[in-house]
Design an enzyme around this catalytic site. Structure first.
Site, PDB file in Angstrom:
ATOM      1  CG  MET A  45       7.223   3.199 -13.819  1.00 40.40           C
ATOM      2  SD  MET A  45       5.589   4.798 -14.065  1.00 40.40           S
ATOM      3  CE  MET A  45       3.748   3.480 -13.845  1.00 40.40           C
ATOM      4  N   PRO A  87      13.525   4.075  -5.185  1.00 42.31           N
ATOM      5  CG  PRO A  87      14.474   3.119  -3.527  1.00 42.31           C
ATOM      6  CD  PRO A  87      14.276   2.319  -4.728  1.00 42.31           C
ATOM      7  CB  ALA A 128      12.813   9.252  -8.270  1.00 41.72           C
ATOM      8  N   GLY A 129       9.861   8.791  -6.615  1.00 37.76           N
ATOM      9  CA  GLY A 129       8.216   8.409  -6.944  1.00 37.76           C
ATOM     10  C   GLY A 129       7.321   9.556  -8.116  1.00 37.76           C
ATOM     11  CD  GLU A 163       0.131   3.799 -13.797  1.00 35.74           C
ATOM     12  OE1 GLU A 163       0.574   3.227 -14.545  1.00 35.74           O
ATOM     13  OE2 GLU A 163       0.158   3.344 -13.126  1.00 35.74           O
ATOM     14  N   GLY A 191     -19.432  -1.684  14.903  1.00 40.14           N
ATOM     15  CA  GLY A 191     -18.188  -2.373  14.784  1.00 40.14           C
ATOM     16  C   GLY A 191     -18.063  -3.772  13.564  1.00 40.14           C
TER      17      GLY A 191
HETATM   18  C1  LIG Z   1       0.715  -0.666  -3.568  1.00 36.32           C
HETATM   19  C2  LIG Z   1       1.084   0.484  -4.256  1.00 36.32           C
HETATM   20  C3  LIG Z   1       1.575  -0.167  -5.698  1.00 36.32           C
HETATM   21  C4  LIG Z   1       2.614   0.503  -6.199  1.00 36.32           C
HETATM   22  N1  LIG Z   1       2.464  -0.022  -7.694  1.00 36.32           N
HETATM   23  C5  LIG Z   1       4.157   0.102  -8.442  1.00 36.32           C
HETATM   24  C6  LIG Z   1       3.967  -0.411  -9.919  1.00 36.32           C
HETATM   25  O1  LIG Z   1       3.294  -1.127 -10.527  1.00 36.32           O
HETATM   26  N2  LIG Z   1       5.091   0.760 -10.582  1.00 36.32           N
HETATM   27  C7  LIG Z   1       5.738   1.256  -9.583  1.00 36.32           C
HETATM   28  O2  LIG Z   1       6.534   1.629 -11.336  1.00 36.32           O
HETATM   29  N3  LIG Z   1       5.145   2.028  -8.819  1.00 36.32           N
HETATM   30  C8  LIG Z   1       4.081   1.408  -7.924  1.00 36.32           C
HETATM   31  N4  LIG Z   1       3.762   2.474  -6.904  1.00 36.32           N
HETATM   32  C9  LIG Z   1       4.876   3.225  -6.714  1.00 36.32           C
HETATM   33  C10 LIG Z   1       3.676   4.556  -6.797  1.00 36.32           C
HETATM   34  O3  LIG Z   1       3.383   4.694  -8.396  1.00 36.32           O
HETATM   35  C11 LIG Z   1       4.016   5.501  -6.343  1.00 36.32           C
HETATM   36  O4  LIG Z   1       4.716   5.004  -4.206  1.00 36.32           O
HETATM   37  C12 LIG Z   1       3.545   7.006  -6.114  1.00 36.32           C
HETATM   38  O5  LIG Z   1       4.133   7.226  -7.424  1.00 36.32           O
HETATM   39  C13 LIG Z   1       4.256   7.740  -5.269  1.00 36.32           C
HETATM   40  O6  LIG Z   1       5.856   7.612  -4.814  1.00 36.32           O
HETATM   41  P1  LIG Z   1       6.369   7.914  -3.421  1.00 36.32           P
HETATM   42  O7  LIG Z   1       6.132   6.694  -2.259  1.00 36.32           O
HETATM   43  O8  LIG Z   1       7.851   7.991  -4.157  1.00 36.32           O
HETATM   44  O9  LIG Z   1       6.070   9.411  -3.251  1.00 36.32           O
HETATM   45  P2  LIG Z   1       6.669  10.762  -2.999  1.00 36.32           P
HETATM   46  O10 LIG Z   1       6.740  11.356  -4.403  1.00 36.32           O
HETATM   47  O11 LIG Z   1       7.556  11.339  -2.300  1.00 36.32           O
HETATM   48  O12 LIG Z   1       5.462  11.586  -2.865  1.00 36.32           O
HETATM   49  C14 LIG Z   1       5.514  11.837  -1.167  1.00 36.32           C
HETATM   50  C15 LIG Z   1       4.562  13.010  -1.028  1.00 36.32           C
HETATM   51  O13 LIG Z   1       4.229  13.767  -1.667  1.00 36.32           O
HETATM   52  C16 LIG Z   1       3.201  14.942  -2.235  1.00 36.32           C
HETATM   53  N5  LIG Z   1       4.183  15.073  -3.147  1.00 36.32           N
HETATM   54  C17 LIG Z   1       5.431  14.607  -3.970  1.00 36.32           C
HETATM   55  N6  LIG Z   1       5.735  15.822  -5.151  1.00 36.32           N
HETATM   56  C18 LIG Z   1       4.386  16.910  -4.963  1.00 36.32           C
HETATM   57  C19 LIG Z   1       4.720  18.013  -5.762  1.00 36.32           C
HETATM   58  N7  LIG Z   1       5.342  18.463  -6.977  1.00 36.32           N
HETATM   59  N8  LIG Z   1       4.324  19.062  -5.034  1.00 36.32           N
HETATM   60  C20 LIG Z   1       2.782  18.447  -4.031  1.00 36.32           C
HETATM   61  N9  LIG Z   1       2.973  17.033  -3.393  1.00 36.32           N
HETATM   62  C21 LIG Z   1       4.329  16.660  -4.203  1.00 36.32           C
HETATM   63  C22 LIG Z   1       3.144  13.345  -3.313  1.00 36.32           C
HETATM   64  O14 LIG Z   1       2.010  13.811  -3.385  1.00 36.32           O
HETATM   65  C23 LIG Z   1       3.146  12.868  -1.880  1.00 36.32           C
HETATM   66  O15 LIG Z   1       2.204  12.972  -0.717  1.00 36.32           O
HETATM   67  C24 LIG Z   1       2.895   1.882  -5.871  1.00 36.32           C
HETATM   68  C25 LIG Z   1       2.685   2.176  -4.714  1.00 36.32           C
HETATM   69  C26 LIG Z   1       1.915   1.892  -3.814  1.00 36.32           C
HETATM   70  C27 LIG Z   1       1.408   2.374  -2.470  1.00 36.32           C
END
Ligand SMILES: Cc1cc2nc3c(=O)[nH]c(=O)nc-3n(C[C@H](O)[C@H](O)[C@H](O)COP(=O)(O)OP(=O)(O)OC[C@H]3O[C@@H](n4cnc5c(N)ncnc54)[C@H](O)[C@@H]3O)c2cc1C
Lengths: 255, 434
Positions: free
Chosen positions: B182, B185, B187-188, B299, B397
């Site tokens: 999903m 870089p 879009a999370g 999930e 510790g």
């Molecule tokens: C160990 C690990 C495993 C993962 N495994 C998977 C996987 O298998 N498949 C997959 O697709 N993804 C996976 N992910 C990705 C994960 O789902 C995303 O990192 C997560 O959804 C957050 O997206 P981002 O990292 O782009 O953060 P961003 O979306 O950039 O968020 C940055 C900050 O902004 C805040 N923020 C964003 N939008 C809002 C809003 N509307 N209101 C308030 N605050 C907001 C967030 O809460 C966060 O604090 C994984 C991540 C990790 C660390």
């Protein structure tokens, strides 16, 4: 060929046993129980014999309170075909002794026309190591205790490899026979969820000691159950003379 | 009881069991300054105290005999097949393929998947038990629950019969490992903003783009990929597509170095003109976002379940530790601060457990809604963070040392508030209904 396997419900091996305040036994209430590990090994062997085609039916038997049915369900989930619960509750269960259990198994072996009765070599709660041998004697069937290997030879005999002091002993027994399992006989499988669900449909019958015509009154009276003494710290001796001296004066060793 | 000891020793030699884990894992692999024999004696003295109180809440009324039998099997599996190897897998940054196949053979994968597809035919509590037994011991390496409870259901719910027959049995056997792509870089949290495209070309889709932070990324054989099939339509132009990882143009990035989940592989994935047949489309074209919304609740509940279990595990280890450890001539369990901290944690855990189990019940009835799932994840994630922090503190510790579960639980806890939707996104979902 039909196999009966004894599966006892015991306090889980990972639990540290605690003696009851009145010293009549160990605390079992609220404590995790599971199938006696040696019985699990015996059962695994029984199931493997069935999978190899040498055996048609594996019957798991447990004597004790209603909770034993969970142990039997585990046995069915591992692969036993059916189960028999011999209910013994409360005080009667606390004093249920190997001789009574052996009599129950004798009767069940006869009634079900078993060709082989399998047990764990001992149960990890009372460590009696008697049930297999007593059952063999009561039935007047040959016995192979502490089996490390077991194979059916042509349908009328079993070959048993026993781990004994100084090596391995291989013996051949005419069927019907009684065999007890040692640690290395077979590594038990995991009961998979699909098999646990299938086991729900397998028959689990009840047969009381009265129905079997077995008198389960105890022959042995437990006077007291005690914690093993806490191990004391050792001491260092200066030299060999010091050691000899201690052995003579404190350990009471005579040379 | 002699055989109890003998058995433990013998089993430790042959297959390594609970007792050995206590030494290798739960408790220090190399006891730092405490002598090993002193620690063992202390463990013996401390453990008898604990069994005394059994709360009616410790009993989970939803569990049947079948659940308990499954729990025993699952526990034994993680103790014998996972715990002894976990430290090595942490070094490797991933688990072995072998452990996946072993888990498949032991019936631990796809517990809720119907038997006709090779699954266990169980319910939400069976799925929970599998992940609980894993996380109670802080064995975060194997990505089983993502595979079993999140990815297989996508194929089961939206896949064609052919896709189901082809993939689900292999996945339940642990012979095909899966990942879900999903995040990207750019879009999370904002999944609508993904840029990966799948453009129809004759009987194929041609995929271009990249994914990031993908769990099981290094090991995966099959990926459920989220891609735009119609970029002009935003969320309504999103589709789910199965991508086999042996397709030309697919490339895995490096295994990313992380703060926790050391034995789990997490990767970038690159798609450069990857061609897959149109029959790899999961469900209907442009319906992907709807499917994601339907499945994300599960999930989040899974993450709630594992956070709760991890917190319960580290708490149990900590209760044991404070009873063993001495300071100022008495056990650190006897300080009022310790007692109060433990009491607070026990309260949090008990309340959390009831909510999680209620959600599992709703899941069984098909009634779990996104808000309840968000609450489960938000609460369990926050609670886990607090509890791992307090538990580590009570270890002094030693809690900072990797050989203690307190340290590993602390490191692993951090991500539970981030993936599967961040805590902020959970709050957003909850607040929308208020
Ligand atoms: C160990 C690990 C495993 C993962 N495994 C998977 C996987 O298998 N498949 C997959 O697709 N993804 C996976 N992910 C990705 C994960 O789902 C995303 O990192 C997560 O959804 C957050 O997206 P981002 O990292 O782009 O953060 P961003 O979306 O950039 O968020 C940055 C900050 O902004 C805040 N923020 C964003 N939008 C809002 C809003 N509307 N209101 C308030 N605050 C907001 C967030 O809460 C966060 O604090 C994984 C991540 C990790 C660390």
């Amino acid at each position: 060929m039909r196999v009966i396997v004894g599966v006892k419900r015991v306090v889980d091996f990972a639990i540290k046993a605690r003696v009851k305040a009145d010293k009549t036994g160990v605390v079992t209430e609220g404590v995790k129980h599971s199938m006696n590990p040696f019985d699990e090994i015996a059962l695994e062997q029984g199931i493997r014999l069935k999978e190899s085609g040498a055996v048609k039916e594996v019957i798991a038997v447990s004597c004790g309170p209603t909770a034993c049915q969970e142990t039997l369900r585990t046995a069915l989930a591992m692969g036993a075909d059916r189960a028999i619960h011999v209910p013994v509750e409360g005080a009667a269960y606390e004093t249920l002794q190997p001789l009574a259990v052996a009599k129950i198994f004798k009767k069940l072996a006869e009634d079900n026309q078993a060709n082989l009765v399998l047990f764990g070599k001992q149960a990890i709660d009372d460590d009696a190591n008697q049930t297999a041998q007593l059952t063999s004697a009561l039935l007047n069937w040959p016995q192979g205790a502490f089996a490390a290997k077991l194979s059916v030879e042509g349908g009328s005999k079993v070959k048993v490899v026993r781990e004994i002091d100084g090596g391995l002993e291989t013996i051949e027994l005419n069927l019907p026979a009684v065999v007890s399992a040692d640690l290395r006989l077979a590594e038990p499988r995991y009961a998979s969820l699909a098999n646990i669900m299938k086991a729900k449909k397998k028959p689990l019958d009840k047969k009381t000691p009265e129905e079997l015509g077995v008198d389960i009154k105890p022959r042995i009276k437990t006077l007291s159950v005690e914690e093993p003494p806490v191990r004391k710290a050792g001491i260092k001796v200066e030299n060999v003379d010091g050691l000899l001296q201690k052995l003579r004066t404190e350990a009471g060793v005579t040379f | 009881m002699l055989s109890r000891v003998a058995l433990t020793c013998a089993r430790r030699l042959t297959q390594s069991t609970a007792a050995s884990i206590q030494q290798q894992h739960q408790q220090p692999r190399a006891l730092l300054s405490m002598g090993a024999s002193a620690a063992r004696a202390a463990a013996g003295a401390g453990s008898s105290k604990q069994q005394a109180y059994v709360s009616p809440f410790d009993e989970r009324p939803q569990l049947t005999d079948e659940h308990r039998i499954f729990r025993d099997a699952a526990r034994r599996f993680f103790e014998t097949e996972v715990a002894p190897h976990h430290a090595k897998w942490e070094q490797d940054g991933m688990v072995s393929r072998e452990v996946w196949e072993k888990a498949g053979a032991a019936g631990l994968l796809g517990t809720t998947i119907p038997v006709e597809y090779g699954g266990g035919g169980g319910d939400a509590f069976h799925a929970a038990i599998a992940v609980e037994e894993q996380l109670r011991l802080q064995l975060s390496g194997p990505g089983f629950s993502l595979h079993s409870d999140i990815i297989i259901p996508y194929i089961l719910h939206y896949g064609s019969e052919e896709q189901k027959q082809k993939w689900i049995p292999l996945m339940c056997q642990g012979k095909a490992i899966s990942a879900i792509g999903m995040s990207e870089p750019s879009a999370g949290s904002d999944l609508q903003g993904i840029k990966t495209t799948a453009v129809r070309d004759g009987d194929d889709y041609v995929i271009n783009g990249s994914k990031i932070f993908i769990s099981n990324g290094q090991m995966a054989d099959i990926i459920v990929l989220v891609a735009k099939t119609d970029p002009s339509k935003g969320a309504h132009g999103t589709s789910l597509i199965l991508v086999e990882t042996d397709r030309p143009g697919f490339q895995r990035g490096r295994n990313l170095k992380k703060l926790g989940l050391k034995a789990q592989d997490t990767s970038e994935l690159f798609f450069d003109n990857v061609r897959v047949p149109a029959s790899n489309l999961l469900g209907k074209e442009n319906h992907g976002f709807k499917y994601l919304m339907q499945e994300l609740g599960t999930e989040r509940l899974v993450i709630g379940v594992l956070s709760q279990a991890s917190a319960e595990g580290v708490f149990a280890d900590t209760v044991k530790y404070v009873n063993e450890r001495q300071a100022f001539g008495k056990s650190i369990a006897s300080f009022q601060n310790t007692k109060f901290k433990l009491a607070e944690m026990k309260t949090q855990l008990s309340v959390g457990r009831v909510f999680i189990d209620r959600c599992l019940e709703l899941q069984n009835q098909g009634k779990l809604d996104p808000v309840a799932a968000a609450i489960a994840k938000l609460h369990a994630g926050d609670m886990l963070a607090k509890i791992t922090d307090e538990c580590l503190q009570l270890h002094g510790g030693y809690g900072f040392m990797w050989e203690y579960t307190a340290a590993r639980a602390y490191a692993d806890a951090r991500v539970q508030r981030i993936y599967g939707g961040t805590s902020e996104i959970m709050k957003d979902i909850i607040s929308r209904t208020l």
